[in-house]
Write an enzyme that holds these catalytic residues in place. Structure first.
Site, short mmCIF file in Angstrom:
data_model
loop_
_atom_site.label_atom_id
_atom_site.label_comp_id
_atom_site.label_asym_id
_atom_site.label_seq_id
_atom_site.Cartn_x
_atom_site.Cartn_y
_atom_site.Cartn_z
N CYS A 1 0.93 -1.41 0.70
CA CYS A 1 -0.90 -0.36 -0.16
C CYS A 1 0.51 1.12 0.01
O CYS A 1 0.61 2.34 0.11
CB CYS A 1 -1.15 -0.13 1.71
N HIS B 1 -9.30 3.95 -0.77
CA HIS B 1 -7.77 3.45 -0.80
C HIS B 1 -7.38 2.89 -2.16
O HIS B 1 -7.42 2.12 -1.75
CB HIS B 1 -7.60 2.98 0.91
C1 LIG Z 1 -15.15 -3.50 5.13
C2 LIG Z 1 -15.19 -4.12 3.90
C3 LIG Z 1 -15.30 -6.24 3.78
C4 LIG Z 1 -17.00 -4.06 3.08
O1 LIG Z 1 -16.67 -4.87 2.44
P1 LIG Z 1 -18.43 -5.46 2.31
O2 LIG Z 1 -18.73 -6.42 3.11
O3 LIG Z 1 -17.79 -6.06 0.77
O4 LIG Z 1 -19.36 -4.08 1.83
P2 LIG Z 1 -20.10 -4.03 0.46
O5 LIG Z 1 -18.72 -3.88 -0.37
O6 LIG Z 1 -20.98 -4.81 0.05
O7 LIG Z 1 -20.49 -2.80 1.00
C5 LIG Z 1 -22.11 -2.87 1.48
C6 LIG Z 1 -22.41 -1.36 1.57
O8 LIG Z 1 -21.41 -0.66 2.76
C7 LIG Z 1 -20.57 0.61 2.20
N1 LIG Z 1 -18.83 0.12 2.67
C8 LIG Z 1 -18.50 -0.74 2.23
N2 LIG Z 1 -16.92 -0.79 2.61
C9 LIG Z 1 -16.94 0.24 3.60
C10 LIG Z 1 -16.32 0.84 4.15
N3 LIG Z 1 -14.80 0.46 4.30
N4 LIG Z 1 -16.69 2.04 5.16
C11 LIG Z 1 -18.29 2.90 5.15
N5 LIG Z 1 -18.96 1.87 4.70
C12 LIG Z 1 -19.24 0.69 3.35
C13 LIG Z 1 -21.06 0.34 0.53
O9 LIG Z 1 -20.81 1.69 0.36
C14 LIG Z 1 -22.76 -0.34 0.73
O10 LIG Z 1 -23.69 1.00 1.21
P3 LIG Z 1 -24.66 0.62 0.66
O11 LIG Z 1 -25.04 -0.73 1.48
O12 LIG Z 1 -24.90 1.59 1.43
O13 LIG Z 1 -24.65 0.63 -1.26
C15 LIG Z 1 -14.50 -3.63 2.79
O14 LIG Z 1 -14.76 -2.39 3.08
C16 LIG Z 1 -12.71 -3.66 3.05
O15 LIG Z 1 -12.38 -4.60 2.37
N6 LIG Z 1 -12.18 -3.00 3.44
C17 LIG Z 1 -10.38 -2.58 3.75
C18 LIG Z 1 -9.71 -2.76 2.54
C19 LIG Z 1 -8.04 -3.10 2.75
O16 LIG Z 1 -7.85 -4.39 3.68
N7 LIG Z 1 -7.76 -2.34 2.66
C20 LIG Z 1 -6.03 -2.67 2.71
C21 LIG Z 1 -5.21 -2.10 4.44
S1 LIG Z 1 -4.03 -2.28 4.53
#
Ligand SMILES: CC(C)(COP(=O)(O)OP(=O)(O)OC[C@H]1O[C@@H](n2cnc3c(N)ncnc32)[C@H](O)[C@@H]1OP(=O)(O)O)[C@@H](O)C(=O)NCCC(=O)NCCS
Length: 390
Positions: free
Chosen positions: A89, A338
């Site tokens: 990252c 990100h």
């Molecule tokens: C948190 C996480 C697991 C959510 O993914 P998910 O469960 O598949 O969620 P979805 O994509 O199905 O989205 C569902 C809802 O949550 C929202 N959403 C998704 N990720 C979000 C986040 N990080 N923060 C806030 N809202 C989020 C979406 O917009 C969607 O909203 P809606 O229902 O109003 O349309 C994912 O964002 C993630 O893995 N984030 C971390 C990424 C990471 O690890 N990066 C590297 C770091 S070292």
């Protein structure tokens, strides 16, 4: 090189961040490059850019490697040396450092650095697996731990050692969503209340949905030059006066502390010493809030507050836009998004806007010294840059 400019930034570009359906990463990169060229009419894109360094974390997303040449091709920069950098990252902070070295070596006068990632066309399960490749395979990935899980371990350790609470974590999300709401290029331009953040679903306890950064498509770039020639291209260059980078064990199980990233502390020390700047001199900072706990740990590793005080630091409003130490004015990884390979130079883009007075509703008054803190994986890489307005 103490206190002396390493290079100047004469222009910068950022694509819209978000779910950019129907676009390839190369097209998104071209959007960022177009902004950088539009901002700098005195620069001739065909003749002036002598090399490109571009951060990109993973071929898996688009089944596309050879990123340096691919991006140069689509940015209209054919035939110059184009090289990809990869430090998870922190891949584009590494591109920025490669660009700085290239200019400092005397080989080039004008270089483009940047980063790109296209992620949202893959499922969350696929993205989670691709991202996890930046952790240790035999002792972490193989056992099923993911990045939310690794940062959850750091969060529980911080709570245990220092009394940091779930509310403190949620406060980071509320602040960064507020800033992202003011940023037209942010992925999620949406205010969030403390109650909403706290009641969102658990991803890896204590981290909930609003404690996690977004899976995002995006690209960013900077045009850097030898400081002596910067004013040929713009009346408002900014300078990079400090640059540090360090690494740590790839697995967090081998580290002496779960509540601090040693690589970030070393990188910060190098950058502060080079720049002759102290933490209290920093007017505005972009830090790597891949999870809310990471921002709290960053306050401490960067010396903005004492170890263990990060929770109170956010609670006291110190890092809000109107606080004494504004952090993540862009919305950070939490709200701006990100796109992993693009994040390092996207942080520098926000600092460029702040130090040139172009951050509009997010503008920090009289910002003169800026800092960017970019972390790879769970902290096996960290890079810190310090910037000064001219
Ligand atoms: C948190 C996480 C697991 C959510 O993914 P998910 O469960 O598949 O969620 P979805 O994509 O199905 O989205 C569902 C809802 O949550 C929202 N959403 C998704 N990720 C979000 C986040 N990080 N923060 C806030 N809202 C989020 C979406 O917009 C969607 O909203 P809606 O229902 O109003 O349309 C994912 O964002 C993630 O893995 N984030 C971390 C990424 C990471 O690890 N990066 C590297 C770091 S070292």
């Amino acid at each position: 090189m103490k206190g002396k400019p390493l290079v100047s930034i004469v222009s910068a570009g950022l694509s819209k961040f978000g779910k950019l359906e129907g676009l390839y990463g190369r097209e998104i990169f071209a959007e960022a490059v177009k902004e950088a060229f539009d901002r700098c009419p005195n620069l001739n894109p065909k003749d002036d850019i002598q090399a490109l360094f571009v951060g990109h974390m993973g071929e898996s997303y688009e089944h596309q490697g050879h990123t340096g040449a691919t991006m140069a091709d689509w940015a209209g920069l054919l035939h110059i040396p184009a090289t990809r950098t990869e430090t998870a990252c922190a891949s584009s902070a590494a591109a920025l450092r490669a660009g700085i070295f290239a200019v400092l070596s005397g080989l080039y006068d004008v270089v483009m650095v940047g980063g790109v990632e296209k992620m949202t066309h893959r499922t969350t399960a696929e993205v989670t697996e691709f991202l996890a490749m930046a952790s240790d395979f035999p002792f972490e990935q193989w056992h099923g731990i993911t990045f939310p899980g690794l940062y959850a371990l750091m969060a529980t350790a911080h709570m245990h050692e220092y009394g940091t609470t779930e509310e403190h974590l949620a406060m980071v999300a509320v602040k960064n969503h507020h800033n992202g709401f003011l940023n037209p290029k942010a992925h999620m331009q949406k205010e969030v209340t403390l109650e909403k953040a706290l009641s969102s679903r658990v991803v890896a306890w204590p981290l909930k949905l609003y404690d996690c950064s977004l899976i995002t498509d995006g690209a960013s770039c900077l045009i850097i030059t030898k400081p002596e020639i910067a004013r040929k291209y713009t009346d408002t260059p900014i300078q990079i006066i400090g640059s540090g980078q360090a690494s740590d064990s790839i697995g967090i199980y081998e580290r002496s502390s779960f509540t601090s990233l040693i690589a970030a502390k070393i990188a910060a020390k190098q950058a502060y010493e080079m720049a002759e700047v102290k933490p209290e001199d920093v007017d505005v900072a972009e830090v790597h809030d891949c999870f809310t706990i990471a921002e709290i740990i960053a306050y401490e590793d960067l010396g903005f507050c004492m170890p263990g005080e990060g929770g109170h630091f956010i609670e006291n409003g110190e890092t809000r836009l109107d606080g004494k130490h504004p952090v993540n004015t862009s919305g950070g990884l939490k709200s701006k998004g990100h796109p992993v390979g693009a994040t390092g130079t996207a942080q520098a883009y926000e600092i460029y806007l702040q130090l040139t007075g172009q951050a509009e509703k997010r503008q920090v008054k009289d910002a003169k010294i800026g800092l960017a803190h970019n972390v790879g994986g769970s902290g096996a890489t960290a890079a810190v840059h310090i910037f000064r307005s001219e």
